[in-house]
Design an enzyme around this catalytic site. Structure first.
Site, short mmCIF file in Angstrom:
data_model
loop_
_atom_site.label_atom_id
_atom_site.label_comp_id
_atom_site.label_asym_id
_atom_site.label_seq_id
_atom_site.Cartn_x
_atom_site.Cartn_y
_atom_site.Cartn_z
N CYS A 88 -1.15 -14.79 -6.33
CA CYS A 88 -1.50 -16.01 -5.13
C CYS A 88 -2.77 -15.88 -4.28
O CYS A 88 -3.53 -16.58 -4.21
CB CYS A 88 -0.43 -16.44 -4.26
SG CYS A 88 0.25 -14.96 -3.40
N THR A 133 9.83 -10.38 5.56
CA THR A 133 9.28 -10.03 6.88
C THR A 133 7.51 -9.86 6.74
O THR A 133 6.94 -10.31 7.66
CB THR A 133 9.51 -8.66 7.55
OG1 THR A 133 9.49 -7.66 6.40
CG2 THR A 133 11.16 -8.67 7.56
N GLY A 134 6.95 -9.51 5.66
CA GLY A 134 5.58 -9.59 5.36
C GLY A 134 5.08 -10.79 5.09
O GLY A 134 5.61 -11.47 4.42
N ILE A 151 3.26 -12.19 2.51
CA ILE A 151 2.96 -12.05 1.01
C ILE A 151 2.40 -13.14 0.35
O ILE A 151 1.95 -12.98 -0.88
CB ILE A 151 3.94 -11.18 0.54
CG1 ILE A 151 5.34 -12.20 0.35
CG2 ILE A 151 4.52 -9.90 1.05
CD1 ILE A 151 6.38 -11.42 -0.46
N HIS A 152 2.32 -14.30 1.10
CA HIS A 152 1.69 -15.49 0.19
C HIS A 152 0.68 -16.25 0.79
O HIS A 152 0.92 -16.71 1.99
CB HIS A 152 3.03 -16.33 0.02
CG HIS A 152 2.74 -17.44 -1.03
ND1 HIS A 152 2.33 -17.01 -2.50
CD2 HIS A 152 2.57 -18.93 -1.02
CE1 HIS A 152 2.01 -18.37 -2.93
NE2 HIS A 152 2.41 -19.31 -2.17
N ASP A 170 -1.05 -25.22 -3.39
CA ASP A 170 -0.76 -24.14 -3.87
C ASP A 170 -0.85 -24.15 -5.30
O ASP A 170 -0.14 -24.65 -6.06
CB ASP A 170 0.73 -23.79 -3.48
CG ASP A 170 0.89 -22.32 -3.50
OD1 ASP A 170 0.40 -21.42 -4.24
OD2 ASP A 170 2.32 -21.80 -2.90
N TYR A 208 -0.29 -3.12 -0.49
CA TYR A 208 1.11 -2.67 -0.63
C TYR A 208 1.74 -3.35 -1.98
O TYR A 208 2.49 -2.89 -2.66
CB TYR A 208 2.01 -3.43 0.70
CG TYR A 208 3.46 -3.24 0.62
CD1 TYR A 208 4.14 -2.34 0.63
CD2 TYR A 208 4.10 -4.42 0.26
CE1 TYR A 208 5.41 -2.15 0.29
CE2 TYR A 208 5.51 -4.61 -0.08
CZ TYR A 208 6.02 -3.16 0.11
OH TYR A 208 7.59 -3.15 -0.13
N SER A 259 8.75 -0.64 -4.48
CA SER A 259 9.55 -1.71 -4.19
C SER A 259 9.09 -3.17 -4.28
O SER A 259 9.91 -4.02 -4.34
CB SER A 259 10.30 -1.54 -2.74
OG SER A 259 9.26 -1.81 -1.90
#
Length: 290
Positions: free
Chosen positions: A68, A103-104, A106-107, A122, A208, A214
Protein backbone atom coordinates in the site's frame (compact mmCIF):
# COMPACT_ATOMS: atom_id res chain seq x y z
CA UNK A 1 8.91 10.40 -14.18
CA UNK A 2 6.42 10.47 -17.01
CA UNK A 3 2.63 10.36 -16.55
CA UNK A 4 2.26 8.92 -20.06
CA UNK A 5 4.48 5.97 -19.09
CA UNK A 6 2.34 5.37 -15.99
CA UNK A 7 -0.89 5.44 -18.02
CA UNK A 8 0.63 3.06 -20.56
CA UNK A 9 1.70 0.73 -17.71
CA UNK A 10 -1.88 0.52 -16.39
CA UNK A 11 -3.37 0.32 -19.90
CA UNK A 12 -5.38 3.54 -19.61
CA UNK A 13 -6.09 5.00 -23.06
CA UNK A 14 -9.15 7.21 -22.50
CA UNK A 15 -9.28 10.98 -22.17
CA UNK A 16 -8.33 12.49 -18.84
CA UNK A 17 -9.60 15.97 -19.62
CA UNK A 18 -12.55 15.62 -17.25
CA UNK A 19 -11.57 15.49 -13.59
CA UNK A 20 -14.76 13.64 -12.68
CA UNK A 21 -15.76 10.51 -10.78
CA UNK A 22 -15.90 8.43 -13.96
CA UNK A 23 -12.28 9.22 -14.84
CA UNK A 24 -11.14 8.61 -11.25
CA UNK A 25 -12.94 5.24 -11.15
CA UNK A 26 -11.47 4.23 -14.49
CA UNK A 27 -7.90 5.04 -13.41
CA UNK A 28 -8.35 3.14 -10.12
CA UNK A 29 -9.73 0.07 -11.92
CA UNK A 30 -6.94 0.09 -14.48
CA UNK A 31 -4.30 0.28 -11.75
CA UNK A 32 -5.70 -2.55 -9.59
CA UNK A 33 -5.95 -4.84 -12.65
CA UNK A 34 -2.42 -4.06 -13.84
CA UNK A 35 -0.38 -3.41 -10.68
CA UNK A 36 -0.32 -6.29 -8.16
CA UNK A 37 -0.53 -5.82 -4.41
CA UNK A 38 2.65 -7.69 -3.45
CA UNK A 39 5.62 -7.88 -1.08
CA UNK A 40 7.93 -10.11 -3.12
CA UNK A 41 10.96 -7.83 -2.69
CA UNK A 42 11.20 -8.84 0.97
CA UNK A 43 11.35 -12.52 -0.01
CA UNK A 44 13.91 -11.86 -2.75
CA UNK A 45 16.28 -10.08 -0.38
CA UNK A 46 15.44 -6.58 -1.62
CA UNK A 47 14.03 -3.55 0.19
CA UNK A 48 10.52 -2.10 -0.13
CA UNK A 49 11.45 1.49 -1.00
CA UNK A 50 9.18 4.48 -0.27
CA UNK A 51 10.87 6.95 -2.61
CA UNK A 52 8.68 7.94 -5.56
CA UNK A 53 11.47 7.55 -8.14
CA UNK A 54 12.23 4.04 -6.86
CA UNK A 55 8.53 3.09 -6.86
CA UNK A 56 8.09 4.44 -10.40
CA UNK A 57 11.09 2.42 -11.55
CA UNK A 58 9.79 -0.73 -9.86
CA UNK A 59 6.16 -0.51 -10.95
CA UNK A 60 6.26 1.30 -14.28
CA UNK A 61 9.64 0.37 -15.75
CA UNK A 62 10.06 -3.11 -14.26
CA UNK A 63 6.40 -4.15 -14.38
CA UNK A 64 6.14 -4.97 -10.70
CA UNK A 65 3.64 -4.17 -7.97
CA UNK A 66 4.10 -3.18 -4.36
CA UNK A 67 2.36 -2.81 -1.03
CA UNK A 68 0.00 0.00 0.00
CA UNK A 69 2.75 2.46 0.90
CA UNK A 70 4.14 2.10 -2.62
CA UNK A 71 1.17 1.63 -4.96
CA UNK A 72 -0.94 4.30 -3.26
CA UNK A 73 2.05 6.68 -3.22
CA UNK A 74 2.33 6.15 -6.98
CA UNK A 75 -1.43 6.64 -7.40
CA UNK A 76 -1.24 9.85 -5.34
CA UNK A 77 1.45 11.18 -7.67
CA UNK A 78 -0.50 10.16 -10.79
CA UNK A 79 -3.83 11.66 -9.67
CA UNK A 80 -2.16 14.88 -8.51
CA UNK A 81 -0.24 15.14 -11.79
CA UNK A 82 -3.45 14.65 -13.78
CA UNK A 83 -5.07 17.43 -11.75
CA UNK A 84 -7.21 15.74 -9.08
CA UNK A 85 -7.34 17.31 -5.61
CA UNK A 86 -5.74 14.44 -3.69
CA UNK A 87 -4.75 14.04 -0.03
CA UNK A 88 -2.76 11.26 1.66
CA UNK A 89 -4.40 9.74 4.75
CA UNK A 90 -3.11 7.23 7.30
CA UNK A 91 -4.94 4.05 8.30
CA UNK A 92 -4.92 1.57 11.18
CA UNK A 93 -5.54 -2.00 10.02
CA UNK A 94 -7.95 -4.27 11.90
CA UNK A 95 -6.48 -7.50 13.27
CA UNK A 96 -9.05 -10.30 13.46
CA UNK A 97 -7.03 -12.44 15.94
CA UNK A 98 -6.38 -9.46 18.25
CA UNK A 99 -9.88 -8.01 17.68
CA UNK A 100 -8.50 -4.48 17.50
CA UNK A 101 -7.00 -1.93 15.12
CA UNK A 102 -3.23 -1.53 14.82
CA UNK A 103 -1.67 1.06 17.12
CA UNK A 104 0.77 2.03 14.37
CA UNK A 105 -0.32 3.88 11.22
CA UNK A 106 0.51 1.08 8.80
CA UNK A 107 -1.79 1.86 5.86
CA UNK A 108 -1.68 4.64 3.29
CA UNK A 109 -4.94 5.59 1.56
CA UNK A 110 -6.12 8.61 -0.42
CA UNK A 111 -8.91 11.16 -0.29
CA UNK A 112 -9.95 12.76 -3.58
CA UNK A 113 -12.27 15.77 -3.72
CA UNK A 114 -14.47 16.28 -6.79
CA UNK A 115 -17.02 19.11 -6.97
CA UNK A 116 -17.06 19.46 -3.20
CA UNK A 117 -17.59 15.73 -2.57
CA UNK A 118 -14.94 13.63 -0.86
CA UNK A 119 -14.05 10.07 -1.90
CA UNK A 120 -11.78 7.44 -0.40
CA UNK A 121 -9.50 5.87 -3.01
CA UNK A 122 -7.30 2.87 -2.20
CA UNK A 123 -5.42 0.68 -4.68
CA UNK A 124 -3.37 -1.08 -2.03
CA UNK A 125 -5.33 -3.52 0.11
CA UNK A 126 -5.66 -6.34 -2.41
CA UNK A 127 -7.29 -9.74 -2.16
CA UNK A 128 -11.09 -9.72 -1.61
CA UNK A 129 -10.86 -6.54 0.50
CA UNK A 130 -9.91 -4.32 -2.45
CA UNK A 131 -12.37 -1.59 -3.45
CA UNK A 132 -13.10 -1.43 -7.17
CA UNK A 133 -14.60 2.06 -7.08
CA UNK A 134 -13.97 5.16 -4.97
CA UNK A 135 -16.10 5.22 -1.82
CA UNK A 136 -18.05 8.37 -1.10
CA UNK A 137 -17.12 9.69 2.33
CA UNK A 138 -20.58 9.30 3.87
CA UNK A 139 -21.17 7.70 7.27
CA UNK A 140 -23.47 4.70 7.52
CA UNK A 141 -24.26 4.28 3.82
CA UNK A 142 -23.97 0.83 2.21
CA UNK A 143 -21.95 1.11 -1.02
CA UNK A 144 -22.36 -2.11 -3.06
CA UNK A 145 -19.52 -3.06 -5.41
CA UNK A 146 -18.58 -6.24 -7.28
CA UNK A 147 -16.34 -7.62 -4.48
CA UNK A 148 -18.79 -6.94 -1.62
CA UNK A 149 -20.81 -4.21 0.09
CA UNK A 150 -18.54 -1.58 1.65
CA UNK A 151 -19.59 0.68 4.51
CA UNK A 152 -17.90 3.74 6.00
CA UNK A 153 -18.86 4.85 9.51
CA UNK A 154 -17.69 7.92 11.40
CA UNK A 155 -17.39 8.10 15.19
CA UNK A 156 -15.72 10.95 17.07
CA UNK A 157 -13.47 11.95 14.19
CA UNK A 158 -12.45 8.39 13.32
CA UNK A 159 -13.70 6.72 10.16
CA UNK A 160 -14.10 2.95 9.90
CA UNK A 161 -14.15 0.90 6.69
CA UNK A 162 -16.07 -2.40 6.91
CA UNK A 163 -17.39 -4.87 4.36
CA UNK A 164 -20.35 -7.22 4.14
CA UNK A 165 -19.21 -10.37 2.35
CA UNK A 166 -20.92 -13.16 0.42
CA UNK A 167 -20.96 -16.85 1.16
CA UNK A 168 -18.04 -18.72 -0.41
CA UNK A 169 -17.82 -22.09 -2.13
CA UNK A 170 -14.56 -24.07 -2.18
CA UNK A 171 -14.85 -27.07 -4.56
CA UNK A 172 -11.53 -28.63 -3.47
CA UNK A 173 -12.35 -30.11 -0.05
CA UNK A 174 -8.66 -30.30 0.84
CA UNK A 175 -8.76 -26.51 1.36
CA UNK A 176 -12.07 -26.19 3.23
CA UNK A 177 -10.22 -25.30 6.45
CA UNK A 178 -7.36 -23.32 4.91
CA UNK A 179 -5.99 -20.59 7.16
CA UNK A 180 -6.22 -18.29 4.14
CA UNK A 181 -10.03 -18.33 4.16
CA UNK A 182 -11.95 -15.40 5.60
CA UNK A 183 -14.58 -16.58 8.11
CA UNK A 184 -16.39 -13.33 8.81
CA UNK A 185 -19.51 -12.29 6.92
CA UNK A 186 -19.12 -8.78 8.35
CA UNK A 187 -15.45 -7.78 8.28
CA UNK A 188 -13.73 -4.73 9.76
CA UNK A 189 -10.91 -3.60 7.46
CA UNK A 190 -9.28 -0.43 8.77
CA UNK A 191 -9.85 2.91 10.50
CA UNK A 192 -8.48 6.32 9.56
CA UNK A 193 -8.76 10.04 10.25
CA UNK A 194 -8.95 12.89 7.75
CA UNK A 195 -5.68 14.43 8.94
CA UNK A 196 -3.50 15.05 5.86
CA UNK A 197 -0.28 13.01 5.81
CA UNK A 198 2.98 13.07 3.90
CA UNK A 199 4.99 10.04 2.80
CA UNK A 200 7.58 10.88 5.49
CA UNK A 201 4.95 10.01 8.12
CA UNK A 202 5.21 6.37 7.01
CA UNK A 203 9.01 5.97 6.88
CA UNK A 204 9.54 4.30 10.27
CA UNK A 205 6.57 1.97 9.74
CA UNK A 206 7.83 1.08 6.26
CA UNK A 207 11.09 -0.10 7.85
CA UNK A 208 9.33 -1.96 10.67
CA UNK A 209 6.92 -3.82 8.37
CA UNK A 210 9.72 -5.29 6.24
CA UNK A 211 12.11 -6.18 9.07
CA UNK A 212 10.09 -7.19 12.15
CA UNK A 213 9.52 -10.94 12.73
CA UNK A 214 6.04 -10.04 14.01
CA UNK A 215 5.06 -8.42 10.69
CA UNK A 216 2.74 -10.35 8.38
CA UNK A 217 4.84 -9.09 5.48
CA UNK A 218 7.95 -10.93 6.68
CA UNK A 219 5.84 -13.97 7.63
CA UNK A 220 4.22 -14.49 4.22
CA UNK A 221 5.16 -13.86 0.61
CA UNK A 222 2.12 -12.78 -1.39
CA UNK A 223 0.95 -11.37 -4.69
CA UNK A 224 -2.63 -10.34 -5.46
CA UNK A 225 -4.15 -9.00 -8.69
CA UNK A 226 -7.75 -8.05 -9.46
CA UNK A 227 -9.40 -9.41 -12.63
CA UNK A 228 -12.60 -8.32 -14.42
CA UNK A 229 -14.61 -10.87 -12.39
CA UNK A 230 -12.49 -11.66 -9.33
CA UNK A 231 -9.00 -11.78 -7.90
CA UNK A 232 -5.88 -13.98 -8.12
CA UNK A 233 -3.75 -14.48 -5.00
CA UNK A 234 -0.45 -16.28 -4.51
CA UNK A 235 0.52 -16.79 -0.85
CA UNK A 236 3.64 -18.88 -0.32
CA UNK A 237 3.06 -21.90 -2.58
CA UNK A 238 -0.76 -21.55 -2.59
CA UNK A 239 -2.49 -20.08 -5.64
CA UNK A 240 -6.14 -19.04 -5.41
CA UNK A 241 -8.64 -17.53 -7.78
CA UNK A 242 -11.84 -16.01 -6.40
CA UNK A 243 -14.76 -15.37 -8.74
CA UNK A 244 -17.10 -12.84 -7.18
CA UNK A 245 -20.80 -13.73 -7.09
CA UNK A 246 -20.46 -16.69 -9.48
CA UNK A 247 -24.00 -17.72 -8.47
CA UNK A 248 -26.62 -17.26 -5.74
CA UNK A 249 -24.74 -14.50 -3.89
CA UNK A 250 -21.75 -16.84 -3.46
CA UNK A 251 -18.07 -16.44 -4.36
CA UNK A 252 -16.22 -19.38 -5.94
CA UNK A 253 -12.67 -19.92 -4.63
CA UNK A 254 -10.35 -22.34 -6.39
CA UNK A 255 -7.12 -23.44 -4.68
CA UNK A 256 -3.96 -25.01 -6.03
CA UNK A 257 -0.65 -25.87 -4.37
CA UNK A 258 2.28 -25.04 -6.65
CA UNK A 259 5.71 -26.58 -6.94
CA UNK A 260 8.76 -24.32 -6.82
CA UNK A 261 9.13 -24.71 -10.59
CA UNK A 262 5.52 -23.60 -11.21
CA UNK A 263 5.83 -20.38 -9.21
CA UNK A 264 8.00 -18.57 -11.76
CA UNK A 265 5.53 -19.48 -14.54
CA UNK A 266 2.50 -18.39 -12.51
CA UNK A 267 4.12 -15.06 -11.64
CA UNK A 268 4.77 -14.44 -15.33
CA UNK A 269 1.51 -15.76 -16.79
CA UNK A 270 -1.01 -14.59 -14.17
CA UNK A 271 0.65 -11.59 -12.53
CA UNK A 272 2.88 -10.49 -15.44
CA UNK A 273 5.90 -10.41 -13.10
CA UNK A 274 9.44 -11.48 -13.94
CA UNK A 275 11.66 -11.32 -10.87
CA UNK A 276 15.32 -10.34 -11.14
CA UNK A 277 16.29 -12.28 -8.01
CA UNK A 278 15.26 -15.67 -6.66
CA UNK A 279 12.03 -15.71 -4.66
CA UNK A 280 11.91 -17.76 -1.46
CA UNK A 281 8.15 -18.42 -1.04
CA UNK A 282 7.01 -18.25 2.56
CA UNK A 283 3.79 -19.15 4.39
CA UNK A 284 4.46 -18.31 8.04
CA UNK A 285 2.02 -18.28 10.93
CA UNK A 286 0.93 -14.62 10.85
CA UNK A 287 -2.78 -14.11 10.11
CA UNK A 288 -3.43 -13.30 6.45
CA UNK A 289 -6.61 -14.07 4.50
CA UNK A 290 -7.58 -13.84 0.87
Amino acid sequence: MDIEAYLERIGYKKSRNKLDLETLTDILQHQIRAVPFENLNIHCGDAMDLGLEAIFDQVVRRNRGGWCLQVNHLLYWALTTIGFETTMLGGYVYSTPAKKYSTGMIHLLLQVTIDGRNYIVDAGFGRSYQMWQPLELISGKDQPQVPCVFRLTEENGFWYLDQIRREQYIPNEEFLHSDLLEDSKYRKIYSFTLKPRTIEDFESMNTYLQTSPSSVFTSKSFCSLQTPDGVHCLVGFTLTHRRFNYKDNTDLIEFKTLSEEEIEKVLKNIFNISLQRKLVPKHGDRFFTI
